[in-house]
Write a protein that holds these residues in place. Structure first.
Motif, PDB file in Angstrom:
ATOM      1  N   LEU A  10       6.924  -3.173   4.176  1.00 40.41           N
ATOM      2  CA  LEU A  10       8.061  -2.737   4.986  1.00 40.41           C
ATOM      3  C   LEU A  10       8.875  -3.968   5.364  1.00 40.41           C
ATOM      4  CD1 LEU A  10       6.470  -0.232   7.516  1.00 40.41           C
ATOM      5  CD2 LEU A  10       7.795   0.289   5.482  1.00 40.41           C
ATOM      6  N   ASP A  11      10.111  -3.985   4.965  1.00 37.98           N
ATOM      7  CA  ASP A  11      11.011  -5.069   5.353  1.00 37.98           C
ATOM      8  C   ASP A  11      11.642  -4.667   6.681  1.00 37.98           C
ATOM      9  OD1 ASP A  11      12.894  -7.032   5.676  1.00 37.98           O
ATOM     10  OD2 ASP A  11      13.633  -6.931   3.616  1.00 37.98           O
ATOM     11  N   ILE A  12      10.912  -4.910   7.788  1.00 39.90           N
ATOM     12  CA  ILE A  12      11.414  -4.463   9.080  1.00 39.90           C
ATOM     13  C   ILE A  12      12.471  -5.406   9.646  1.00 39.90           C
ATOM     14  CG2 ILE A  12       9.270  -3.243   9.548  1.00 39.90           C
ATOM     15  CD1 ILE A  12       8.760  -5.207  11.796  1.00 39.90           C
ATOM     16  N   SER A  13      12.712  -6.485   8.973  1.00 36.39           N
ATOM     17  CA  SER A  13      13.785  -7.369   9.387  1.00 36.39           C
ATOM     18  C   SER A  13      15.128  -6.823   8.898  1.00 36.39           C
ATOM     19  CB  SER A  13      13.553  -8.767   8.838  1.00 36.39           C
ATOM     20  OG  SER A  13      14.525  -9.636   9.327  1.00 36.39           O
ATOM     21  N   ILE A  22       5.891   3.066  12.185  1.00 36.52           N
ATOM     22  CA  ILE A  22       4.858   2.278  11.504  1.00 36.52           C
ATOM     23  C   ILE A  22       3.501   2.962  11.644  1.00 36.52           C
ATOM     24  CG2 ILE A  22       3.722   0.026  11.354  1.00 36.52           C
ATOM     25  CD1 ILE A  22       6.405  -1.192  12.373  1.00 36.52           C
ATOM     26  N   TYR A  23       3.235   3.588  12.800  1.00 40.93           N
ATOM     27  CA  TYR A  23       2.005   4.383  12.942  1.00 40.93           C
ATOM     28  C   TYR A  23       1.943   5.455  11.860  1.00 40.93           C
ATOM     29  CZ  TYR A  23       0.771   2.630  17.624  1.00 40.93           C
ATOM     30  OH  TYR A  23       0.390   1.849  18.680  1.00 40.93           O
ATOM     31  N   LYS A  24       3.050   6.157  11.646  1.00 43.28           N
ATOM     32  CA  LYS A  24       3.103   7.220  10.636  1.00 43.28           C
ATOM     33  C   LYS A  24       2.883   6.645   9.236  1.00 43.28           C
ATOM     34  CE  LYS A  24       6.277   9.992  13.385  1.00 43.28           C
ATOM     35  NZ  LYS A  24       7.670  10.415  13.533  1.00 43.28           N
ATOM     36  N   ILE A  25       3.440   5.490   8.976  1.00 41.87           N
ATOM     37  CA  ILE A  25       3.289   4.875   7.656  1.00 41.87           C
ATOM     38  C   ILE A  25       1.846   4.437   7.432  1.00 41.87           C
ATOM     39  CG2 ILE A  25       3.946   2.861   6.272  1.00 41.87           C
ATOM     40  CD1 ILE A  25       6.818   3.332   7.493  1.00 41.87           C
ATOM     41  N   ILE A  26       1.211   3.882   8.467  1.00 39.24           N
ATOM     42  CA  ILE A  26      -0.205   3.509   8.351  1.00 39.24           C
ATOM     43  C   ILE A  26      -1.030   4.747   8.013  1.00 39.24           C
ATOM     44  CG2 ILE A  26      -2.239   2.736   9.661  1.00 39.24           C
ATOM     45  CD1 ILE A  26      -0.266   0.835  11.195  1.00 39.24           C
ATOM     46  N   THR A  27      -0.770   5.842   8.696  1.00 48.40           N
ATOM     47  CA  THR A  27      -1.484   7.097   8.430  1.00 48.40           C
ATOM     48  C   THR A  27      -1.235   7.561   7.000  1.00 48.40           C
ATOM     49  OG1 THR A  27      -1.346   7.718  10.756  1.00 48.40           O
ATOM     50  CG2 THR A  27      -1.763   9.497   9.181  1.00 48.40           C
ATOM     51  N   HIS A  38       2.164  -4.231   4.728  1.00 50.27           N
ATOM     52  CA  HIS A  38       2.688  -5.593   4.777  1.00 50.27           C
ATOM     53  C   HIS A  38       4.025  -5.531   5.523  1.00 50.27           C
ATOM     54  CE1 HIS A  38       3.729  -9.334   2.153  1.00 50.27           C
ATOM     55  NE2 HIS A  38       4.602  -9.240   3.127  1.00 50.27           N
ATOM     56  N   LEU A  39       4.133  -6.279   6.619  1.00 46.86           N
ATOM     57  CA  LEU A  39       5.346  -6.277   7.431  1.00 46.86           C
ATOM     58  C   LEU A  39       6.112  -7.588   7.237  1.00 46.86           C
ATOM     59  CD1 LEU A  39       3.829  -4.812  10.714  1.00 46.86           C
ATOM     60  CD2 LEU A  39       5.092  -3.582   8.942  1.00 46.86           C
ATOM     61  N   HIS A  40       7.309  -7.480   6.697  1.00 50.76           N
ATOM     62  CA  HIS A  40       8.178  -8.637   6.444  1.00 50.76           C
ATOM     63  C   HIS A  40       9.115  -8.781   7.641  1.00 50.76           C
ATOM     64  CE1 HIS A  40      10.519 -11.505   4.134  1.00 50.76           C
ATOM     65  NE2 HIS A  40      11.605 -10.810   4.394  1.00 50.76           N
ATOM     66  N   PHE A  41       8.947  -9.861   8.418  1.00 52.70           N
ATOM     67  CA  PHE A  41       9.650 -10.029   9.684  1.00 52.70           C
ATOM     68  C   PHE A  41      10.909 -10.874   9.637  1.00 52.70           C
ATOM     69  CE2 PHE A  41       5.351  -9.050  11.307  1.00 52.70           C
ATOM     70  CZ  PHE A  41       5.689  -7.959  12.085  1.00 52.70           C
ATOM     71  N   SER A  42      11.146 -11.618   8.568  1.00 47.08           N
ATOM     72  CA  SER A  42      12.275 -12.557   8.588  1.00 47.08           C
ATOM     73  C   SER A  42      13.197 -12.361   7.396  1.00 47.08           C
ATOM     74  CB  SER A  42      11.759 -14.001   8.610  1.00 47.08           C
ATOM     75  OG  SER A  42      11.000 -14.271   7.457  1.00 47.08           O
ATOM     76  N   ASP A  43      14.488 -12.459   7.681  1.00 45.24           N
ATOM     77  CA  ASP A  43      15.470 -12.495   6.607  1.00 45.24           C
ATOM     78  C   ASP A  43      16.685 -13.275   7.101  1.00 45.24           C
ATOM     79  OD1 ASP A  43      17.114 -10.787   8.099  1.00 45.24           O
ATOM     80  OD2 ASP A  43      16.913  -9.098   6.749  1.00 45.24           O
ATOM     81  N   ASP A  44      17.762 -13.177   6.377  1.00 48.09           N
ATOM     82  CA  ASP A  44      18.927 -14.000   6.701  1.00 48.09           C
ATOM     83  C   ASP A  44      19.711 -13.527   7.919  1.00 48.09           C
ATOM     84  OD1 ASP A  44      18.366 -15.780   4.698  1.00 48.09           O
ATOM     85  OD2 ASP A  44      19.561 -14.716   3.215  1.00 48.09           O
ATOM     86  N   VAL A  45      19.397 -12.337   8.440  1.00 45.54           N
ATOM     87  CA  VAL A  45      20.144 -11.851   9.596  1.00 45.54           C
ATOM     88  C   VAL A  45      19.277 -11.511  10.802  1.00 45.54           C
ATOM     89  CG1 VAL A  45      22.087 -10.987   8.234  1.00 45.54           C
ATOM     90  CG2 VAL A  45      20.166  -9.485   8.700  1.00 45.54           C
ATOM     91  N   ASN A  46      17.966 -11.449  10.648  1.00 44.50           N
ATOM     92  CA  ASN A  46      17.125 -11.030  11.765  1.00 44.50           C
ATOM     93  C   ASN A  46      15.735 -11.653  11.684  1.00 44.50           C
ATOM     94  OD1 ASN A  46      16.408  -9.640  14.116  1.00 44.50           O
ATOM     95  ND2 ASN A  46      15.944  -7.747  13.047  1.00 44.50           N
ATOM     96  N   PHE A  47      15.108 -11.741  12.850  1.00 42.74           N
ATOM     97  CA  PHE A  47      13.693 -12.059  12.973  1.00 42.74           C
ATOM     98  C   PHE A  47      13.142 -10.951  13.851  1.00 42.74           C
ATOM     99  CE2 PHE A  47      10.012 -14.280  14.871  1.00 42.74           C
ATOM    100  CZ  PHE A  47       9.354 -14.594  13.690  1.00 42.74           C
ATOM    101  N   ALA A  48      12.354 -10.030  13.277  1.00 46.26           N
ATOM    102  CA  ALA A  48      12.069  -8.736  13.889  1.00 46.26           C
ATOM    103  C   ALA A  48      10.749  -8.654  14.648  1.00 46.26           C
ATOM    104  CB  ALA A  48      12.135  -7.650  12.821  1.00 46.26           C
ATOM    105  N   PRO A 114       1.114  -9.650   8.321  1.00 47.96           N
ATOM    106  CA  PRO A 114       2.415 -10.187   8.746  1.00 47.96           C
ATOM    107  C   PRO A 114       2.959 -11.172   7.709  1.00 47.96           C
ATOM    108  CG  PRO A 114       0.667 -11.397   9.825  1.00 47.96           C
ATOM    109  CD  PRO A 114      -0.004 -10.329   8.988  1.00 47.96           C
ATOM    110  N   GLU A 115       4.283 -11.212   7.581  1.00 48.66           N
ATOM    111  CA  GLU A 115       4.901 -12.207   6.704  1.00 48.66           C
ATOM    112  C   GLU A 115       6.157 -12.768   7.359  1.00 48.66           C
ATOM    113  OE1 GLU A 115       7.571 -12.741   2.746  1.00 48.66           O
ATOM    114  OE2 GLU A 115       6.589 -10.821   3.026  1.00 48.66           O
ATOM    115  N   ILE A 116       6.223 -14.081   7.370  1.00 52.25           N
ATOM    116  CA  ILE A 116       7.441 -14.793   7.745  1.00 52.25           C
ATOM    117  C   ILE A 116       7.788 -15.648   6.541  1.00 52.25           C
ATOM    118  CG2 ILE A 116       8.509 -16.449   9.311  1.00 52.25           C
ATOM    119  CD1 ILE A 116       6.386 -15.637  11.373  1.00 52.25           C
ATOM    120  N   GLY A 117       8.963 -15.422   5.975  1.00 49.81           N
ATOM    121  CA  GLY A 117       9.345 -16.127   4.758  1.00 49.81           C
ATOM    122  C   GLY A 117       9.879 -17.521   5.035  1.00 49.81           C
TER     123      GLY A 117
END
Length: 181
Positions: A10-13, A22-27, A38-48, A114-117
């Motif tokens: 999930l690119d939540i950034s 996210i609870y629903k997706i885990i289920t 896998h939660l992607h927290f960083s991109d060029d416009v946000n840190f989520a 968690p992932e921070i790029g």
């Protein structure tokens, strides 16, 4: 025989997902034989994700435009609301919400990753760094972390290296994930 790992990223950034989603997706991942989210927290416009290292936290921001006095309720584990950074107007998930998600995922035999790029995907991080050090009137530190000649992390400067270590450590501790830094 190698076992295929099945899960979802999930690119939540880029596209923010609230904790309740996210609870629903885990289920869903569990029901479909998956083993990780896998939660992607960083991109060029946000840190989520909430970060004290980046000064993105409940003390500075708001929940669905709720008053600061009401934040204690919304910061509690299991809260389904999202926090909006008052400066960037971007949403992020709280540490308390992450800890509850990790507990829920563990109970369902799902690994929450968690992932921070680094070094790419740091535009959102750079924005938060600029806001933090501008508020402190300390742009010299910002310039040590971000190389002004190319806009990238300055891995040659010990201040930048320490910043990366601190941000990764904070994330690992939030997820209660074993790792080597």
């Amino acid at each position: 025989m190698v076992r295929k790992e099945v899960g979802i990223l999930l690119d939540i950034s880029r596209h923010f997902w609230m904790a309740e989603d996210i609870y629903k997706i885990i289920t869903w991942v569990k029901q479909n034989g998956g083993r990780y989210v896998h939660l992607h927290f960083s991109d060029d416009v946000n840190f989520a994700i909430e970060s004290d290292v980046l000064d993105q936290n409940l003390a500075n921001d708001f929940v669905d435009k709720i008053t600061i006095e009401e934040m204690d309720y919304y910061a509690s584990p299991g809260a389904t609301n999202y926090i909006t950074n008052s400066k960037t107007q971007k949403q992020y998930i709280t540490k308390a919400q992450i800890k509850e998600l990790v507990t829920f995922a563990d109970a369902n035999d799902i690994l929450l990753i968690p992932e921070i790029g680094f070094p790419a995907h740091i535009g959102g991080i750079k924005n938060l760094l600029m806001l933090k050090y501008a508020k402190l009137n300390d742009l010299a530190t910002y310039n040590k972390i971000i190389d002004q000649s190319n806009g990238q992390l300055n891995y040659r400067d010990p201040v930048a290296v320490q910043f990366v270590k601190d941000l990764l450590k904070e994330t690992i501790e939030t997820f209660d994930t074993p790792a080597v830094i």
